[in-house]
Design a protein around this motif. Structure first.
Motif, PDB file in Angstrom:
ATOM      1  N   GLY A  52       0.782  -1.224   0.000  1.00 50.20           N
ATOM      2  CA  GLY A  52       0.000   0.000   0.000  1.00 50.20           C
ATOM      3  C   GLY A  52       0.818   1.280   0.000  1.00 50.20           C
ATOM      4  O   GLY A  52       0.267   2.370   0.067  1.00 50.20           O
ATOM      5  N   VAL A  53       2.138   1.153  -0.060  1.00 53.26           N
ATOM      6  CA  VAL A  53       3.026   2.317  -0.082  1.00 53.26           C
ATOM      7  C   VAL A  53       3.778   2.312  -1.414  1.00 53.26           C
ATOM      8  O   VAL A  53       4.282   1.278  -1.845  1.00 53.26           O
ATOM      9  CB  VAL A  53       4.021   2.293   1.101  1.00 53.26           C
ATOM     10  CG1 VAL A  53       4.984   3.464   1.038  1.00 53.26           C
ATOM     11  CG2 VAL A  53       3.261   2.292   2.429  1.00 53.26           C
ATOM     12  N   TYR A  54       3.858   3.477  -2.030  1.00 53.92           N
ATOM     13  CA  TYR A  54       4.454   3.581  -3.357  1.00 53.92           C
ATOM     14  C   TYR A  54       5.616   4.566  -3.365  1.00 53.92           C
ATOM     15  O   TYR A  54       5.733   5.430  -2.505  1.00 53.92           O
ATOM     16  CB  TYR A  54       3.404   4.053  -4.376  1.00 53.92           C
ATOM     17  CG  TYR A  54       2.296   3.068  -4.540  1.00 53.92           C
ATOM     18  CD1 TYR A  54       2.352   2.090  -5.524  1.00 53.92           C
ATOM     19  CD2 TYR A  54       1.194   3.085  -3.690  1.00 53.92           C
ATOM     20  CE1 TYR A  54       1.336   1.164  -5.669  1.00 53.92           C
ATOM     21  CE2 TYR A  54       0.171   2.162  -3.815  1.00 53.92           C
ATOM     22  CZ  TYR A  54       0.251   1.198  -4.806  1.00 53.92           C
ATOM     23  OH  TYR A  54      -0.742   0.276  -4.943  1.00 53.92           O
ATOM     24  N   ARG A  55       6.438   4.425  -4.379  1.00 52.87           N
ATOM     25  CA  ARG A  55       7.488   5.389  -4.698  1.00 52.87           C
ATOM     26  C   ARG A  55       7.074   6.021  -6.015  1.00 52.87           C
ATOM     27  O   ARG A  55       6.618   5.337  -6.924  1.00 52.87           O
ATOM     28  CB  ARG A  55       8.826   4.675  -4.853  1.00 52.87           C
ATOM     29  CG  ARG A  55       9.943   5.577  -5.334  1.00 52.87           C
ATOM     30  CD  ARG A  55      11.264   4.868  -5.252  1.00 52.87           C
ATOM     31  NE  ARG A  55      11.596   4.326  -6.557  1.00 52.87           N
ATOM     32  CZ  ARG A  55      12.834   4.089  -6.964  1.00 52.87           C
ATOM     33  NH1 ARG A  55      13.854   4.299  -6.153  1.00 52.87           N
ATOM     34  NH2 ARG A  55      13.061   3.615  -8.152  1.00 52.87           N
ATOM     35  N   LEU A  56       7.194   7.337  -6.121  1.00 46.35           N
ATOM     36  CA  LEU A  56       6.890   8.036  -7.351  1.00 46.35           C
ATOM     37  C   LEU A  56       8.206   8.271  -8.083  1.00 46.35           C
ATOM     38  O   LEU A  56       9.095   8.949  -7.566  1.00 46.35           O
ATOM     39  CB  LEU A  56       6.190   9.362  -7.076  1.00 46.35           C
ATOM     40  CG  LEU A  56       5.740  10.126  -8.317  1.00 46.35           C
ATOM     41  CD1 LEU A  56       4.657   9.353  -9.074  1.00 46.35           C
ATOM     42  CD2 LEU A  56       5.228  11.500  -7.941  1.00 46.35           C
ATOM     43  N   TYR A  57       8.330   7.674  -9.264  1.00 43.78           N
ATOM     44  CA  TYR A  57       9.560   7.778 -10.038  1.00 43.78           C
ATOM     45  C   TYR A  57       9.361   8.771 -11.182  1.00 43.78           C
ATOM     46  O   TYR A  57       8.450   8.603 -12.000  1.00 43.78           O
ATOM     47  CB  TYR A  57       9.984   6.412 -10.585  1.00 43.78           C
ATOM     48  CG  TYR A  57      11.293   6.487 -11.320  1.00 43.78           C
ATOM     49  CD1 TYR A  57      12.486   6.547 -10.621  1.00 43.78           C
ATOM     50  CD2 TYR A  57      11.328   6.553 -12.707  1.00 43.78           C
ATOM     51  CE1 TYR A  57      13.696   6.658 -11.283  1.00 43.78           C
ATOM     52  CE2 TYR A  57      12.531   6.666 -13.377  1.00 43.78           C
ATOM     53  CZ  TYR A  57      13.716   6.716 -12.649  1.00 43.78           C
ATOM     54  OH  TYR A  57      14.904   6.834 -13.313  1.00 43.78           O
ATOM     55  N   VAL A  58      10.193   9.796 -11.224  1.00 39.93           N
ATOM     56  CA  VAL A  58      10.148  10.784 -12.301  1.00 39.93           C
ATOM     57  C   VAL A  58      10.929  10.204 -13.475  1.00 39.93           C
ATOM     58  O   VAL A  58      12.151  10.044 -13.398  1.00 39.93           O
ATOM     59  CB  VAL A  58      10.744  12.136 -11.861  1.00 39.93           C
ATOM     60  CG1 VAL A  58      10.738  13.125 -13.020  1.00 39.93           C
ATOM     61  CG2 VAL A  58       9.995  12.691 -10.660  1.00 39.93           C
ATOM     62  N   MET A  59      10.203   9.869 -14.540  1.00 38.85           N
ATOM     63  CA  MET A  59      10.847   9.278 -15.715  1.00 38.85           C
ATOM     64  C   MET A  59      11.499  10.350 -16.577  1.00 38.85           C
ATOM     65  O   MET A  59      12.618  10.181 -17.033  1.00 38.85           O
ATOM     66  CB  MET A  59       9.828   8.485 -16.527  1.00 38.85           C
ATOM     67  CG  MET A  59       9.240   7.310 -15.760  1.00 38.85           C
ATOM     68  SD  MET A  59       8.100   6.311 -16.740  1.00 38.85           S
ATOM     69  CE  MET A  59       6.800   7.480 -17.110  1.00 38.85           C
ATOM     70  N   THR A  60      10.770  11.434 -16.825  1.00 37.08           N
ATOM     71  CA  THR A  60      11.318  12.514 -17.653  1.00 37.08           C
ATOM     72  C   THR A  60      10.811  13.860 -17.160  1.00 37.08           C
ATOM     73  O   THR A  60       9.703  13.967 -16.630  1.00 37.08           O
ATOM     74  CB  THR A  60      10.896  12.392 -19.137  1.00 37.08           C
ATOM     75  OG1 THR A  60       9.477  12.524 -19.246  1.00 37.08           O
ATOM     76  CG2 THR A  60      11.342  11.078 -19.750  1.00 37.08           C
ATOM     77  N   ILE A  61      11.646  14.860 -17.337  1.00 35.10           N
ATOM     78  CA  ILE A  61      11.232  16.249 -17.176  1.00 35.10           C
ATOM     79  C   ILE A  61      12.068  17.042 -18.175  1.00 35.10           C
ATOM     80  O   ILE A  61      13.295  16.895 -18.222  1.00 35.10           O
ATOM     81  CB  ILE A  61      11.398  16.793 -15.739  1.00 35.10           C
ATOM     82  CG1 ILE A  61      10.984  18.277 -15.681  1.00 35.10           C
ATOM     83  CG2 ILE A  61      12.777  16.543 -15.190  1.00 35.10           C
ATOM     84  CD1 ILE A  61      10.938  18.868 -14.271  1.00 35.10           C
ATOM     85  N   GLY A  62      11.392  17.820 -18.999  1.00 29.90           N
ATOM     86  CA  GLY A  62      12.128  18.568 -20.002  1.00 29.90           C
ATOM     87  C   GLY A  62      11.316  19.715 -20.574  1.00 29.90           C
ATOM     88  O   GLY A  62      10.083  19.698 -20.553  1.00 29.90           O
ATOM     89  N   VAL A  63      12.044  20.699 -21.083  1.00 27.77           N
ATOM     90  CA  VAL A  63      11.446  21.884 -21.688  1.00 27.77           C
ATOM     91  C   VAL A  63      12.191  22.144 -23.000  1.00 27.77           C
ATOM     92  O   VAL A  63      13.426  22.025 -23.055  1.00 27.77           O
ATOM     93  CB  VAL A  63      11.568  23.102 -20.747  1.00 27.77           C
ATOM     94  CG1 VAL A  63      11.030  24.371 -21.394  1.00 27.77           C
ATOM     95  CG2 VAL A  63      10.849  22.830 -19.424  1.00 27.77           C
ATOM     96  N   LEU A  64      11.447  22.494 -24.038  1.00 28.51           N
ATOM     97  CA  LEU A  64      12.082  22.827 -25.313  1.00 28.51           C
ATOM     98  C   LEU A  64      13.094  23.948 -25.134  1.00 28.51           C
ATOM     99  O   LEU A  64      12.855  24.906 -24.376  1.00 28.51           O
ATOM    100  CB  LEU A  64      11.028  23.239 -26.341  1.00 28.51           C
ATOM    101  CG  LEU A  64      10.106  22.129 -26.845  1.00 28.51           C
ATOM    102  CD1 LEU A  64       8.990  22.721 -27.698  1.00 28.51           C
ATOM    103  CD2 LEU A  64      10.890  21.082 -27.633  1.00 28.51           C
TER     104      LEU A  64
END
Length: 154
Positions: free
Chosen positions: A51-63
């Motif tokens: 019932g506990v999760y980890r939030l994984y940021v796969m991508t973050i980007g800006v043109l």
């Protein structure tokens, strides 16, 4: 848009999995005058604790032409705010990988991400292959102690 932002090419399967998982408050799009200029994509990962999760940021980007306008920072802050406001899912930490030596490391330090470990040979198609696993714990005051996400039916 990703092919103009990231040094790696994502497969069709990546995008299929992303869309099949459904859009949620932890994946964001950034617009500048109705033009899509940035994105932040995440996935929830199970942990050893039910019932506990980890939030994984796969991508973050800006043109490129829209960088230095705080768009990436606004997306990251919105993501962290969404985690803090979450009422149904316990998220133990937000995690992501960043290339060793990348200037992006300073960006994540602004949000108090810390180095959990160095991962050798994480990137297969880049000149610098090692990565740092960064994590951040975000308080979730809207979840009461003992709250758990409903267990999955077997």
């Amino acid at each position: 848009m990703d092919k103009y932002i990231f040094p790696v090419t994502y497969t069709e399967a990546y995008y299929t999995n992303l869309t099949n998982a459904g859009w949620h408050a932890f994946s964001l799009l950034a617009y500048f005058h109705e033009l899509l200029v940035g994105s932040l994509t995440c996935r929830l990962e199970t942990t050893e604790e039910e019932g506990v999760y980890r939030l994984y940021v796969m991508t973050i980007g800006v043109l490129e032409p829209y960088r230095r306008l705080s768009i990436g920072a606004k997306m990251m802050q919105k993501l962290l705010d969404n985690v803090a406001a979450e009422q149904n899912t316990i998220i133990s930490e937000v995690a992501l990988h960043v290339q060793v030596g990348s200037t992006a490391f300073e960006f994540y330090k602004q949000f108090n991400f810390t180095v959990k470990e160095e991962v050798k040979e994480y990137y297969k198609d880049l000149e610098v292959r090692d990565a740092l696993l960064l994590t951040k714990v975000v308080a979730q005051p809207n979840l009461k102690k003992g709250d758990k996400a409903p267990a999955k039916k077997k």
